[in-house]
Design a protein around this motif. Structure first.
Motif, PDB file in Angstrom:
ATOM      1  N   ALA A   9       0.838  -1.200   0.000  1.00  0.00           N
ATOM      2  CA  ALA A   9       0.000   0.000   0.000  1.00  0.00           C
ATOM      3  C   ALA A   9       0.869   1.244   0.000  1.00  0.00           C
ATOM      4  O   ALA A   9       0.547   2.245  -0.642  1.00  0.00           O
ATOM      5  N   SER A  35      -0.699  -3.842   2.142  1.00  0.00           N
ATOM      6  CA  SER A  35      -2.113  -3.570   1.960  1.00  0.00           C
ATOM      7  C   SER A  35      -2.903  -4.240   3.079  1.00  0.00           C
ATOM      8  O   SER A  35      -2.664  -5.395   3.396  1.00  0.00           O
ATOM      9  N   PHE A  70       0.335   2.066  -3.501  1.00  0.00           N
ATOM     10  CA  PHE A  70      -0.129   0.950  -4.319  1.00  0.00           C
ATOM     11  C   PHE A  70       0.681   0.841  -5.610  1.00  0.00           C
ATOM     12  O   PHE A  70       0.136   0.679  -6.701  1.00  0.00           O
ATOM     13  N   GLU A  90      -7.163   7.927  -4.235  1.00  0.00           N
ATOM     14  CA  GLU A  90      -6.987   6.648  -3.539  1.00  0.00           C
ATOM     15  C   GLU A  90      -6.591   6.841  -2.084  1.00  0.00           C
ATOM     16  O   GLU A  90      -6.585   5.900  -1.314  1.00  0.00           O
ATOM     17  N   ARG A 173     -13.874   6.499  -2.038  1.00  0.00           N
ATOM     18  CA  ARG A 173     -13.384   5.159  -2.354  1.00  0.00           C
ATOM     19  C   ARG A 173     -11.864   5.080  -2.179  1.00  0.00           C
ATOM     20  O   ARG A 173     -11.154   4.494  -2.995  1.00  0.00           O
ATOM     21  N   ARG A 175      -8.334   3.857  -0.758  1.00  0.00           N
ATOM     22  CA  ARG A 175      -7.888   2.513  -0.365  1.00  0.00           C
ATOM     23  C   ARG A 175      -6.915   2.575   0.803  1.00  0.00           C
ATOM     24  O   ARG A 175      -6.649   1.573   1.456  1.00  0.00           O
ATOM     25  N   ILE A 176      -6.347   3.765   1.020  1.00  0.00           N
ATOM     26  CA  ILE A 176      -5.478   3.936   2.182  1.00  0.00           C
ATOM     27  C   ILE A 176      -5.919   5.211   2.895  1.00  0.00           C
ATOM     28  O   ILE A 176      -6.234   6.214   2.251  1.00  0.00           O
ATOM     29  N   ASN A 202     -10.718  -0.653   8.663  1.00  0.00           N
ATOM     30  CA  ASN A 202      -9.593  -1.535   8.352  1.00  0.00           C
ATOM     31  C   ASN A 202     -10.055  -2.989   8.273  1.00  0.00           C
ATOM     32  O   ASN A 202      -9.742  -3.711   7.332  1.00  0.00           O
ATOM     33  N   ARG A 205     -13.549  -3.286   5.582  1.00  0.00           N
ATOM     34  CA  ARG A 205     -13.393  -2.895   4.179  1.00  0.00           C
ATOM     35  C   ARG A 205     -11.978  -3.134   3.663  1.00  0.00           C
ATOM     36  O   ARG A 205     -11.677  -2.801   2.516  1.00  0.00           O
ATOM     37  N   LEU A 207      -9.329  -1.540   4.327  1.00  0.00           N
ATOM     38  CA  LEU A 207      -8.569  -0.328   4.036  1.00  0.00           C
ATOM     39  C   LEU A 207      -7.270  -0.327   4.827  1.00  0.00           C
ATOM     40  O   LEU A 207      -7.229  -0.740   5.981  1.00  0.00           O
ATOM     41  N   THR A 208      -6.222   0.137   4.180  1.00  0.00           N
ATOM     42  CA  THR A 208      -4.944   0.279   4.855  1.00  0.00           C
ATOM     43  C   THR A 208      -4.997   1.584   5.648  1.00  0.00           C
ATOM     44  O   THR A 208      -5.488   2.593   5.136  1.00  0.00           O
TER      45      THR A 208
END
Lengths: 284, 266
Positions: A9, A35, A70, A90, A173, A175-176, A202, A205, A207-208
């Protein structure tokens, strides 16, 4: 590990930054976050936590070194990536002071999480679709402030504002999630709620999460791994439970006191504990 | 420690400072006033010497002659229309110009030139612009609209941009962090913060434009100013008084209304 293994990540390589020549705020930082990890970034104030997080989101260019999120470069050798907007989408960023627009409604604030995804002409006319509004309302419900969605963000309590900020990153949306002292200005009850929400994001979902904290108790309770910064250097990177009083004193000396301020539990009577922060000074 | 060291006491103002600069400042102000006295030919004696003339002149204004009040009100409405359009066009142009002259949004090589252009728009009085535009578009209210437009753009751009420069940068960064376009940052992060001030400035500018519109009329740019100027020039002081009273009533009503609107928007 297979050749198609997902990139980490976050990958920070040899990152160095000085605002004044010869006084690096970040000094050769190397960090890899896989990640799905939830990592605490520990350090006394002035240790470089905020500066590091701001570099990851590309708000500041470093002097040397690179950052990959990522597997995609957000900045390298002092240059922020050209496609930084795409990369920021992201990255969810929340901070101590929430950074919401206080005169806009909570819903509109959360809808700004969609700005990267919505065509420019439509967002400039303020025309978010029904589906987009529903998505935003769903995330407001997920963080538990659906009732407040039409209030101005500035009218909410600190804890509610931080939840709105989290809802924005969900709508985005991301991701981190980079959380810069997200609980530093909250009461203990709200602080715990926000930390639990981060843990839930975390866990549920995937998520990092990289969260900077200056209270070690929260780090140990919610984050399996901790990275400690001191004077712009990574001085510890490992399981957070190993960061006991002795370890912290070894790393920070007298500054460790700042990290050990006990977390007041709402169920316990709150007794003001004044730590002799400047004990060394007084003695001198 | 019982006593603060003397040096520290001085530094932190235990004894009030009598600065030389302060005294020089006051002296300079006094000199400026004295110097301007002669240039402005201020003669208080004249006021007393010609008091008789003044009272005769003042008597000519009364009673005000309202026979042509319909014309006056119609012309006053035209003045109002000039102010409405001059302000509206000014607001529309001032918004981009203000954003381009805010040092926290654009680099120096953009905001410096834009600011200088706005200075020029503001430095020249509406009346002068009106005279120039009369040459371009002929006598009439449109020349007045153009004159107010330019001047208002210059003034509002400065006021707007100062509001933009005073915003809290953190919410803007919050919007930026979502991957937003720079225009989206401005629309969602900057504008909401400055909007109450912008509305207040615009309404204030509208009030002063109603006053200005009555003056630009005097050079032939339409409205009540034309009537006023003709009445004064033909020594119709009773009519002049009527026109002035109508002007005062209109301006006062607009001031009151816009004060109300401002109170609601903030």
């Amino acid at each position: 590990m297979s050749a198609h293994a997902a990139p980490p990540a976050l990958q920070i390589r040899n990152l160095t930054k000085s605002f004044q020549a010869g006084r690096p705020v970040l000094n050769d930082i190397n960090i890899v976050v896989k990640s799905g990890e939830m990592v605490a970034l520990i350090g006394a104030s002035g240790s470089g936590k905020s500066t590091l997080l701001r570099h990851i989101a590309g708000f500041l260019p470093a002097d040397t070194g690179s950052i990959l999120v990522f597997g995609r470069t957000t900045q390298a050798d002092g240059r922020v990536a050209k496609n930084i907007r795409e990369l920021r989408a992201e990255i969810g960023f929340v901070v101590q002071q929430f950074n919401l627009v206080s005169r806009l409604s909570v819903l509109t604030n959360v809808l700004t999480g969609l700005l990267f995804w919505v065509p420019l002409w439509r967002s400039l006319l303020g025309r978010f679709s029904h589906t987009e509004r529903v998505a935003a309302l769903n995330e407001l419900a997920a963080v538990g402030i659906l009732e407040q969605s039409n209030q101005r963000a500035g009218e909410l309590s600190g804890g509610q504002q931080q939840r709105a900020a989290l809802a924005r990153t969900l709508v985005q949306r991301a991701r981190i999630i980079l959380a810069d002292e997200p609980i530093a200005s909250l009461d203990p009850e709200s602080a715990r709620h926000v930390m639990e929400m981060l843990a839930q994001m975390n866990h549920d979902r995937g998520l990092t999460i990289l969260v900077s904290l200056h209270q070690i108790d929260f780090a140990i309770r919610y984050c399996p791994r901790a990275i400690a910064l001191h004077d712009g250097r990574v001085v510890y990177d490992g399981p957070s439970r190993n960061l006991d009083v002795a370890a912290l004193r070894a790393i920070y000396g007298n500054a460790a006191t700042e990290l050990l301020t006990p977390v007041r539990d709402a169920s316990m009577p709150t007794t003001p504990v004044r730590q002799p922060i400047r004990a060394a000074h007084a003695a001198a | 420690m019982k006593h603060a060291p003397a040096a520290a006491a001085t530094q932190f103002g235990a004894t009030p400072k009598r600065s030389l600069m302060g005294a020089l400042g006051w002296a300079a102000l006094a000199l400026l006033l004295a110097w301007s006295w002669r240039g402005a030919e201020i003669k208080p004696g004249e006021l007393i010497a010609h008091a008789g003339n003044m009272s005769i002149f003042a008597r000519d204004f009364f009673p005000p002659d309202f026979r042509d009040w319909r014309i006056y009100v119609d012309e006053m409405l035209i003045t109002l229309h000039i102010a409405v359009w001059g302000t509206a066009l000014g607001v529309v142009c001032a918004i981009p110009c203000a954003l381009l002259s805010a040092s926290n949004l654009v680099p120096r090589w953009i905001y410096q030139p834009v600011r200088r252009v706005m200075d020029a728009c503001r430095a020249i009085n509406e009346m002068v612009f009106a005279m120039l535009f009369i040459v371009a578009v002929g006598l009439g209210p449109f020349a007045g609209v153009l004159a107010l437009w330019i001047h208002t753009t210059g003034t509002l751009a400065k006021l707007y941009s100062e509001a933009v420069e005073a915003i809290d940068p953190r919410p803007v960064e919050g919007v930026r962090g979502t991957g937003a376009h720079v225009l989206e940052e401005i629309l969602f992060g900057v504008i909401p913060q400055v909007l109450p001030l912008w509305i207040s400035f615009s309404l204030y500018r509208f009030e002063s434009n109603v006053r200005s519109a009555s003056v630009v009329g005097m050079v032939g740019a339409g409205g009540i100013g034309v009537v006023l100027y003709e009445a004064i020039r033909s020594f119709q002081y009773a009519q002049t008084a009527a026109v002035l009273l109508i002007l005062i009533v209109f301006v006062s009503v607009i001031d009151l209304l816009s004060a109300r609107i401002r109170a609601v928007t903030i």
